[in-house]
Design a protein around this motif. Sequence first.
Motif, mmCIF file in Angstrom:
data_model
loop_
_atom_site.group_PDB
_atom_site.id
_atom_site.type_symbol
_atom_site.label_atom_id
_atom_site.label_comp_id
_atom_site.label_asym_id
_atom_site.label_seq_id
_atom_site.Cartn_x
_atom_site.Cartn_y
_atom_site.Cartn_z
ATOM 1 N N UNK A 13 0.837 -1.200 0.000
ATOM 2 C CA UNK A 13 0.000 0.000 0.000
ATOM 3 C C UNK A 13 0.868 1.243 0.000
ATOM 4 N N UNK A 14 1.931 1.200 0.797
ATOM 5 C CA UNK A 14 2.842 2.334 0.835
ATOM 6 C C UNK A 14 3.431 2.604 -0.535
ATOM 7 N N UNK A 15 3.807 1.519 -1.237
ATOM 8 C CA UNK A 15 4.409 1.677 -2.557
ATOM 9 C C UNK A 15 3.418 2.322 -3.513
ATOM 10 N N UNK A 16 2.167 1.867 -3.432
ATOM 11 C CA UNK A 16 1.140 2.459 -4.297
ATOM 12 C C UNK A 16 0.984 3.934 -3.965
ATOM 13 N N UNK A 30 10.010 10.531 -0.427
ATOM 14 C CA UNK A 30 11.006 9.948 0.484
ATOM 15 C C UNK A 30 10.446 9.835 1.895
ATOM 16 N N UNK A 31 9.776 10.927 2.310
ATOM 17 C CA UNK A 31 9.273 10.915 3.690
ATOM 18 C C UNK A 31 8.201 9.847 3.871
ATOM 19 N N UNK A 32 7.324 9.740 2.873
ATOM 20 C CA UNK A 32 6.270 8.739 2.993
ATOM 21 C C UNK A 32 6.872 7.332 3.021
ATOM 22 N N UNK A 33 7.857 7.099 2.146
ATOM 23 C CA UNK A 33 8.470 5.776 2.112
ATOM 24 C C UNK A 33 9.114 5.457 3.451
ATOM 25 N N UNK A 97 18.055 1.680 4.787
ATOM 26 C CA UNK A 97 18.417 1.832 3.380
ATOM 27 C C UNK A 97 17.709 3.040 2.777
ATOM 28 N N UNK A 98 16.450 3.234 3.162
ATOM 29 C CA UNK A 98 15.725 4.388 2.607
ATOM 30 C C UNK A 98 16.411 5.677 3.023
ATOM 31 N N UNK A 99 16.777 5.737 4.284
ATOM 32 C CA UNK A 99 17.445 6.936 4.768
ATOM 33 C C UNK A 99 18.806 7.109 4.084
ATOM 34 N N UNK A 100 19.489 5.995 3.885
ATOM 35 C CA UNK A 100 20.812 6.073 3.249
ATOM 36 C C UNK A 100 20.697 6.433 1.779
ATOM 37 N N UNK A 101 19.591 6.046 1.151
ATOM 38 C CA UNK A 101 19.440 6.277 -0.300
ATOM 39 C C UNK A 101 18.784 7.616 -0.596
ATOM 40 N N UNK A 102 18.736 8.476 0.411
ATOM 41 C CA UNK A 102 17.979 9.722 0.296
ATOM 42 C C UNK A 102 18.276 10.449 -1.012
ATOM 43 N N UNK A 103 19.555 10.472 -1.426
ATOM 44 C CA UNK A 103 19.915 11.240 -2.621
ATOM 45 C C UNK A 103 20.296 10.344 -3.794
ATOM 46 N N UNK A 104 20.060 9.031 -3.673
ATOM 47 C CA UNK A 104 20.529 8.123 -4.727
ATOM 48 C C UNK A 104 19.903 8.430 -6.078
ATOM 49 N N UNK A 105 18.644 8.839 -6.063
ATOM 50 C CA UNK A 105 17.963 9.043 -7.340
ATOM 51 C C UNK A 105 17.913 10.520 -7.733
ATOM 52 N N UNK A 106 18.501 11.375 -6.876
ATOM 53 C CA UNK A 106 18.391 12.816 -7.121
ATOM 54 C C UNK A 106 19.255 13.301 -8.260
ATOM 55 N N UNK A 107 20.266 12.528 -8.594
ATOM 56 C CA UNK A 107 21.198 12.999 -9.602
ATOM 57 C C UNK A 107 22.258 13.914 -9.004
ATOM 58 N N UNK A 108 22.428 13.884 -7.666
ATOM 59 C CA UNK A 108 23.516 14.640 -7.051
ATOM 60 C C UNK A 108 24.641 13.669 -6.735
ATOM 61 N N UNK A 109 25.720 14.170 -6.204
ATOM 62 C CA UNK A 109 26.842 13.300 -5.855
ATOM 63 C C UNK A 109 27.947 13.450 -6.871
ATOM 64 N N UNK A 110 29.170 13.071 -6.434
ATOM 65 C CA UNK A 110 30.351 13.328 -7.244
ATOM 66 C C UNK A 110 30.425 12.450 -8.478
ATOM 67 N N UNK A 111 29.658 11.350 -8.475
ATOM 68 C CA UNK A 111 29.688 10.458 -9.634
ATOM 69 C C UNK A 111 28.921 11.032 -10.811
ATOM 70 N N UNK A 112 28.169 12.092 -10.559
ATOM 71 C CA UNK A 112 27.325 12.699 -11.579
ATOM 72 C C UNK A 112 26.327 11.742 -12.189
ATOM 73 N N UNK A 113 25.612 11.030 -11.360
ATOM 74 C CA UNK A 113 24.600 10.146 -11.934
ATOM 75 C C UNK A 113 23.459 10.986 -12.485
ATOM 76 N N UNK A 121 11.855 4.904 -7.465
ATOM 77 C CA UNK A 121 12.885 4.215 -6.683
ATOM 78 C C UNK A 121 12.338 3.794 -5.325
ATOM 79 N N UNK A 122 11.669 4.722 -4.655
ATOM 80 C CA UNK A 122 11.218 4.381 -3.311
ATOM 81 C C UNK A 122 10.006 3.450 -3.327
ATOM 82 N N UNK A 123 9.198 3.544 -4.368
ATOM 83 C CA UNK A 123 8.096 2.578 -4.357
ATOM 84 C C UNK A 123 8.617 1.185 -4.707
ATOM 85 N N UNK A 124 9.650 1.104 -5.551
ATOM 86 C CA UNK A 124 10.257 -0.208 -5.797
ATOM 87 C C UNK A 124 10.824 -0.795 -4.505
#
Lengths: 519, 515
Positions: A13-16, A30-33, A97-113, A121-124
């Motif tokens: 339900x949360x994912x939906x 992010x907060x809801x997840x 993991x959710x807290x750690x992945x806070x910026x994983x999908x944001x496109x920030x970070x030195x790797x330039x994702x 991402x969070x619903x998955x």
Amino acid sequence: MPWLPILIAAPVLGAVGVAALPKGSDKAAKQLALAVSLVVLALTLAMAFQFPLESGKRFAFEQTYSWIPSFGVHFGVGVDGIALVMIALSAVLVPIVILASWHDADGTGAENPPKRSVKTYFSLLLVLEAMMIGVFAATDVFLFYVFFEAMLIPMYFMIGSYGGAQRSYAAVKFLLYSLFGGLLMLVAVIALYVTAGKNTFMFPELIGAVTDPGVQKWLFLGFFIAFAIKAPLWPFHTWLPDAAAQAPAGAAVLLVGVLDKVGTYGMLRLCLELFPQAAKDFTPLVIILSVIGIVYGAIVAIGQTDMKRLIAYTSISHFGFIAMGVFAMTSNAQAGATLYMVNHGFSTGALFLIAGFLIYRRGSARIDDYGGVQKIAPVLAGAFLVSGLSGLALPGLSSFVSEFMVLIGTYQRDEVLFVTSAIIGTSGVILAAIYILWMYKRVANGPTAESVSGMKDLNVREKLVIAPLLVLIIGLGFYPKPVLDVINPAVQHTLTSVGVQDQPPVAGVGQADEKGAGN
Amino acid sequence: MNGIQPPTIEYGQLSPLLLVFGAAIVGVLIEALAPRYLRKSLQMPVTLLGLVGAFALVLTVVMQGVPTKAAAEGAIAVDGPALFIWGVILVLAVISVLLINDDNEFVASAAAVPGTPEEEDAIAAGGAHTEIYPLALFAIGGMMLFASANDLLIMFVALEVMSLPLYLLCGLARRRRLLSQEASVKYFLLGAFSSAFFLYGMALVYGFAGTVSLAGISDALGAVGGQNTLLLIGAGMLGVGLLFKIGAAPFQAWKPDVYQGAPTPITALMASGTLVAAFGAVLRVFWVALGNLDWDWRPVMWGVAILTMVAGAVLAITQTDIKRMLAYSSIAHAGFLLTGVIATGAEAQNALSLKGILFYLVAYGITTVGAFAVVTMVRDAGGEAGHLSRWAGLGKRSPALAGVFAFFLLAFAGIPLTSGFFGKYAVFAAAVAGGAVPLVIVGVVSSAVAAFFYVRVIVLMFFSEPAPDGPTIAVPSVGTAGVVAIAAAATVVLGIYPEPVLRLAEDAASTLFIR
């Protein structure tokens, strides 16, 4: 209260809910997840406190609904101690993991994702959580299979859409390996149903249903290969380093920390109990593969230049220990193996997350690109050291207890094969010291490398991520009794189903405690 | 009083069939009498009413109790499986017709040579071939008859009634017309060839048994125990004709070309309806007529099934066109279905296999129509963007559509919680129960291979960067959007709660085929 169906339904339900949020509400997603995963954790803990330690019944919180009567399939859930600790492991890791992945999908970070869909991402992640809980809770073999296969899909998309440069290759390799194993298992599942002829897939009723030794062997192989690929056991392991290295750090934690455990869990639960005779026949083979895996994983880990690949190879070594413990078939070894599944989830999880923090800052997973991190980011380096030491099974940290129990339990079998294996396996502990400490040395010690000179230490969010893991690593290192109390009756049940006479109880819970606490 | 007895025709039982053919004839009359501007607005309702009405009549027949005796003097068997297959074909037909309703797919004037002024004139004049509706209805009626024919002669007639309109329809694509016409000719030539095989096989079997009725052939088998050259050659030739229609290897070569060239809505109709009908006929011939000859045909069928599964899965890997890939996937699925055809035994075993096959056909048919509906929506300047490279990054530009398509692909791959998984499970479970374990192992290994190319499309759509001049997503007509929605809903529902449909299939299968 139908605890387990609620635990499975809540993340779905949360994912939906997360997926249904309007565009642009990344933060709310992010907060809801996080909120949903914390609710699931709270529910899991509430359930765990009601878990009856001395009921004599095989499964607690059993719920069985008829799902597809035409196939004899039930939506049957229930937990014993082993399943309970695995569910707890999943429920603890997901919010972290959710807290750690806070910026994983944001496109920030030195790797330039590139920027990716945060909601997806969070619903998955939440869908994956539901399936992880489901796979451990299933008491119906078909339901187990459904979760076992279906959980590949969210992980596939997490690696493929959000991973590193080689992500699509790694994702496809992961999916195809697992799918191949799963399909072989499907044949075995069907054949199990047909041979048993009981018109049901309920696990308790299938125990002892297949008696013919020849049939048992084939079915055992069908299940075992799937689990050996999943775990992964040498020589089925080649997908793991790719998948773990390319997955975003959070997904790697769940992949190695929980998904792979489904393999060893399946060996313990399904392979052993459904096909006890075949399991005994194949024990030497499995033990030999495990020992090869322990040594091979450790040696290859030493040679890695990529942090995430290194951690993945250490896991292959550790899965060797777990498989050895499962198939040694003594209560010490199996309890140790189960405890190891939990401890490994926490300590490897911590390692992956810290590696993720480093990579987020520096933009590279190569060990050579770091140096002297300790001077600039002491908290980060300290956390790295503690989780690394847990990975090498330092006494006082959680992995030690489980590794020790596995080795002593295997040694107890007092047969040439087991004694030799235990002795060779012990070398894995020494090799572990090399790969962990050498990595730590290159990353954190020495002169500060130019490229990391501006590195920031852990921020509050990251500290919140790591703190619970370190607490668990140290806590379970000194006082594993509560977990072992939950695991032991379930292991006894397993051994009874397998029909193994346990070795004289020279080492019980007490002794392991002493060892853990004494050091 | 020895006058000529009039034959008894059970009009009630045959009413669905009669209604579809009746609607087709009305369609022809509309073409002949109605002015051009009115035709389309008349054809569409007639077609849909005919199909929906026929479906209602199928339900009525089921309500009145499934007949236990063949109708029309034993020529047509309206039994449980036939009614189930009729229902399935009609449902698939309705959703395919919604796709056919898209003018953009069909040529303005088929007689105009591609690339000539005549063609441009026809397009400018807004010409349209509204004959496609009655043609489709004839094909659909043929499919229904094909699956319920109880003697070989009727089966042959049905085969032709089903195929001839399809040959024509294949050549009517609006774009890439040469490809379309080539597909049409290929399909026609190879189809005619296979019909000839069927016809000659029928003649030989008649020579052996003295009858074309399936039950009569079955009775005649008892006398010789299957050691008759005429019979064996005849049965083999019948098999060739039928296996051609389901696209089993080594008779699969037409499928990719035809699927690629034909207008996509027609491909959808062929890939779903024809397959369902052809399996109905295969089952009837091999189970009813040649059921006692199973020792002779089973080894051959093992080979065919293995070859079909492996060829479909392996050849699909190298495809670069989405429709060709789906064609090879359809070949692989035909192979999976054949494992169920082979798994015969006692009556309960047959019912189990039949149930699995029927469920598989529903699950696969609906997902297939949905997948082709998505294909019609991904377009670039030259029509549909068939080449796989054009699909790169679709997930970024059109996440919902790409998501639905990915879901269909996962269903084809048989991932749990999709309809495809339970279909595969039902057939494989029946095959294991019938002792065909090696076949099932080949099946799952080819499923794993097949998963590779389904996954490859997902990788392209989601994990690759979009091409700068990528295809546009056509704003779907209500019909097309409806088709995608229905197919997606069915794939989800059958993947989560398949019990009601399984129960229906079980009821239909429990009576087996009447003789």
